[in-house]
Write an enzyme that holds these catalytic residues in place. Structure first.
Site, short mmCIF file in Angstrom:
data_model
loop_
_atom_site.label_atom_id
_atom_site.label_comp_id
_atom_site.label_asym_id
_atom_site.label_seq_id
_atom_site.Cartn_x
_atom_site.Cartn_y
_atom_site.Cartn_z
N TYR A 1 -11.36 6.59 -15.63
CA TYR A 1 -11.38 5.33 -14.89
C TYR A 1 -11.86 4.19 -15.79
O TYR A 1 -11.27 3.10 -15.81
CB TYR A 1 -12.28 5.50 -13.67
N ASP B 1 0.86 -1.19 0.00
CA ASP B 1 0.00 0.00 0.00
C ASP B 1 0.89 1.23 0.00
O ASP B 1 1.76 1.38 0.86
CB ASP B 1 -0.94 0.03 1.20
N ASN C 1 -4.51 -4.70 -7.50
CA ASN C 1 -5.74 -4.07 -7.01
C ASN C 1 -5.63 -2.56 -6.86
O ASN C 1 -6.64 -1.86 -6.85
CB ASN C 1 -6.12 -4.71 -5.67
N LYS D 1 -9.75 0.83 -16.82
CA LYS D 1 -10.25 -0.49 -16.47
C LYS D 1 -10.51 -1.35 -17.71
O LYS D 1 -10.35 -2.57 -17.68
CB LYS D 1 -11.51 -0.37 -15.63
#
Length: 296
Positions: free
Chosen positions: A172, A40, A101, A176
């Protein structure tokens, strides 16, 4: 810890694992026996750097009897992504699972989107998938060539926004959609080395969705994690190149672009001939699904 451990002894990296869906993935993989590198970078919803909660996730995994380490790489930085992959390899002696992710949003209507917003979102989502996948894939290829064929799994993160489109999310959605295409190519290229590559399109109430629309009826982040755990398992070796949407208790295998109705004229087209033909083919083709955020 769960009784039925699908991932005993396997080594995993989960990016963007400090919060939300990534955190749920890391905890679920650990519950199934995986050793997890919890990545992270520590950014806000819109991408500003802050404190990373990865330490808390690692502490939670260890408290439950699992093994985990912290990684703070910017996954879209090529060199940092390389170092992240090799941290897992050097810590535990290998790498079996990569769950990509990490991401954030800067939602705008298309005509209001700035160049900086476009670049930053595409960078973290699309390049942030490419860079870890490229370095992990290169290592798996070398392992295969050395006679140590991997049983490796990659799970990428696409979105319904990338598959059907989403109003106010042009950037976005584009990133994706790129991840879905990257998944198809990587599955084909890396299959010869013992690697499967799939993507999920998760639906969940997270920081990323709460500001965009009403999320009160949405699934929880942890509802997606069991599907990822199975895709990461040795037993999932016959599934690759797929995008799987997860919406609470419902799993859907998505159908992407495919050749539809066609007509071969047998010679070069005249511009005036194109319209009637295209309209006829559209009439024969399935209607596209509605873009998220529209009626219908």
């Amino acid at each position: 810890m769960t009784d039925h451990r699908l991932l005993e002894g396997r080594i995993a990296i989960v990016t963007g694992a400090g919060r939300g869906i990534g955190r749920a993935h890391a905890l679920e993989l650990a519950r199934h026996g995986a050793r997890v590198l919890v990545n992270d970078y520590g950014v806000s919803l819109s991408g500003e750097k802050g404190d990373s909660p990865a330490h808390d996730v690692v502490a939670e995994i260890r408290a439950a009897g699992g093994e985990a380490e912290v990684n703070g790489a910017d996954v879209a930085d090529f060199a940092q992504a390389h170092a992240m992959v090799h941290q897992a390899i050097e810590t535990w002696g290998g790498l079996d699972i990569l769950v990509n992710n990490a991401g954030f949003v800067r939602d705008r209507m298309l005509v209001n989107t700035s160049e900086e917003e476009w670049d930053s979102v595409v960078r973290v989502h699309l390049k942030g998938h490419f860079a870890p996948l490229r370095h992990a894939g290169a290592w798996w290829r070398e392992e295969s060539k050395a006679g140590r064929r991997p049983v490796a799994r990659v799970v990428n993160t696409s979105s319904g926004a990338g598959l059907q489109g989403s109003v106010g999310q042009a950037t976005y959605s584009s990133a994706k959609a790129g991840i879905a295409a990257l998944t198809l190519v990587a599955a084909t290229e890396l299959g010869q080395y013992g690697v499967t590559v799939n993507a999920i399109a998760p639906v969940a109430r997270t920081r990323m969705t709460e500001g965009a629309f009403d999320t009160s009826g949405m699934a929880l982040p942890e509802d997606n994690a069991p599907i990822v755990a199975w895709l990461a398992s040795v037993g999932a070796g016959d599934v690759t190149g797929r995008v799987i949407e997860i919406d609470g208790s419902r799993i859907t295998v998505e159908n992407g672009w495919a050749h539809g109705p066609s007509h071969d004229l047998g010679r070069r087209w005249e511009a005036a001939e194109v319209g009637p033909c295209v309209r006829d083919l559209i009439a024969k083709a399935p209607a596209p699904e509605a873009v998220y955020g529209t009626q219908g």
